[in-house]
Design a protein around this motif. Structure first.
Motif, PDB file in Angstrom:
ATOM      1  N   MET A  63      25.158  18.478  -4.277  1.00 34.46           N
ATOM      2  CA  MET A  63      24.363  17.313  -4.694  1.00 34.46           C
ATOM      3  C   MET A  63      23.369  16.923  -3.600  1.00 34.46           C
ATOM      4  SD  MET A  63      27.086  14.650  -6.287  1.00 34.46           S
ATOM      5  CE  MET A  63      28.440  15.204  -7.281  1.00 34.46           C
ATOM      6  N   CYS A  64      23.837  16.931  -2.364  1.00 30.94           N
ATOM      7  CA  CYS A  64      22.971  16.576  -1.239  1.00 30.94           C
ATOM      8  C   CYS A  64      21.801  17.548  -1.129  1.00 30.94           C
ATOM      9  CB  CYS A  64      23.751  16.566   0.070  1.00 30.94           C
ATOM     10  SG  CYS A  64      24.910  15.197   0.217  1.00 30.94           S
ATOM     11  N   LEU A  68      20.236  14.459  -3.511  1.00 24.95           N
ATOM     12  CA  LEU A  68      20.439  13.222  -2.755  1.00 24.95           C
ATOM     13  C   LEU A  68      19.647  13.149  -1.457  1.00 24.95           C
ATOM     14  CD1 LEU A  68      24.294  12.753  -3.230  1.00 24.95           C
ATOM     15  CD2 LEU A  68      22.417  11.691  -4.524  1.00 24.95           C
ATOM     16  N   THR A  69      19.286  14.290  -0.894  1.00 26.34           N
ATOM     17  CA  THR A  69      18.549  14.297   0.368  1.00 26.34           C
ATOM     18  C   THR A  69      17.366  15.257   0.269  1.00 26.34           C
ATOM     19  OG1 THR A  69      19.747  16.141   1.368  1.00 26.34           O
ATOM     20  CG2 THR A  69      20.708  13.951   1.656  1.00 26.34           C
ATOM     21  N   ASN A  70      16.485  15.115   1.231  1.00 30.17           N
ATOM     22  CA  ASN A  70      15.408  16.092   1.397  1.00 30.17           C
ATOM     23  C   ASN A  70      15.815  16.949   2.592  1.00 30.17           C
ATOM     24  OD1 ASN A  70      13.152  17.552   2.122  1.00 30.17           O
ATOM     25  ND2 ASN A  70      11.730  15.873   1.760  1.00 30.17           N
ATOM     26  N   PRO A  71      16.380  18.128   2.367  1.00 35.33           N
ATOM     27  CA  PRO A  71      16.929  18.921   3.465  1.00 35.33           C
ATOM     28  C   PRO A  71      15.892  19.400   4.476  1.00 35.33           C
ATOM     29  CG  PRO A  71      17.089  20.125   1.383  1.00 35.33           C
ATOM     30  CD  PRO A  71      16.591  18.754   1.064  1.00 35.33           C
ATOM     31  N   VAL A  72      14.617  19.263   4.159  1.00 35.98           N
ATOM     32  CA  VAL A  72      13.574  19.649   5.106  1.00 35.98           C
ATOM     33  C   VAL A  72      13.479  18.624   6.235  1.00 35.98           C
ATOM     34  CG1 VAL A  72      11.086  20.043   5.373  1.00 35.98           C
ATOM     35  CG2 VAL A  72      12.278  20.906   3.356  1.00 35.98           C
ATOM     36  N   ILE A  73      13.660  17.320   5.909  1.00 33.45           N
ATOM     37  CA  ILE A  73      13.462  16.271   6.919  1.00 33.45           C
ATOM     38  C   ILE A  73      14.689  15.399   7.147  1.00 33.45           C
ATOM     39  CG2 ILE A  73      10.978  16.163   6.548  1.00 33.45           C
ATOM     40  CD1 ILE A  73      11.476  13.558   4.920  1.00 33.45           C
ATOM     41  N   GLU A  74      15.773  15.608   6.376  1.00 36.09           N
ATOM     42  CA  GLU A  74      16.955  14.754   6.501  1.00 36.09           C
ATOM     43  C   GLU A  74      18.219  15.581   6.714  1.00 36.09           C
ATOM     44  OE1 GLU A  74      15.925  10.933   3.714  1.00 36.09           O
ATOM     45  OE2 GLU A  74      16.571  12.745   2.670  1.00 36.09           O
TER      46      GLU A  74
END
Length: 84
Positions: A63-64, A68-74
């Motif tokens: 999900m993350c 749920l997240t932007n894995p490029v910046i978070e």
């Protein structure tokens, strides 16, 4: 099994965090010296039902990565607590 889930999301190191910078600059004026490295993120809480803790963690991590997240910046961290 049911689990309480807490996903904590924060900006990756090296990514600008204007909210964190504003807080860090403002705290000394309010008498709170010695504070450094302020980062502002978000917390997402929900329940999930799964057959095991490992399966629940894998589902939440998916999900993350997908929503749920932007894995490029978070970055995110996942905490699970089994419900009775």
């Amino acid at each position: 099994m049911r689990f309480d889930v807490l996903v904590e999301v924060s900006p990756r190191e090296g990514v600008a965090d204007p909210q964190g910078q504003t807080i860090e600059r403002s705290l000394p004026a309010l008498g709170f010296g010695g504070v450094a490295g302020v980062r502002v993120g978000k917390a997402i809480r929900f329940e999930v039902t799964s057959e095991s803790e490992d399966a629940a963690r894998a589902e939440v991590e998916d999900m993350c990565a997908r929503f749920l997240t932007n894995p490029v910046i978070e970055d995110s961290s996942v905490s699970l607590t089994a419900r009775p």
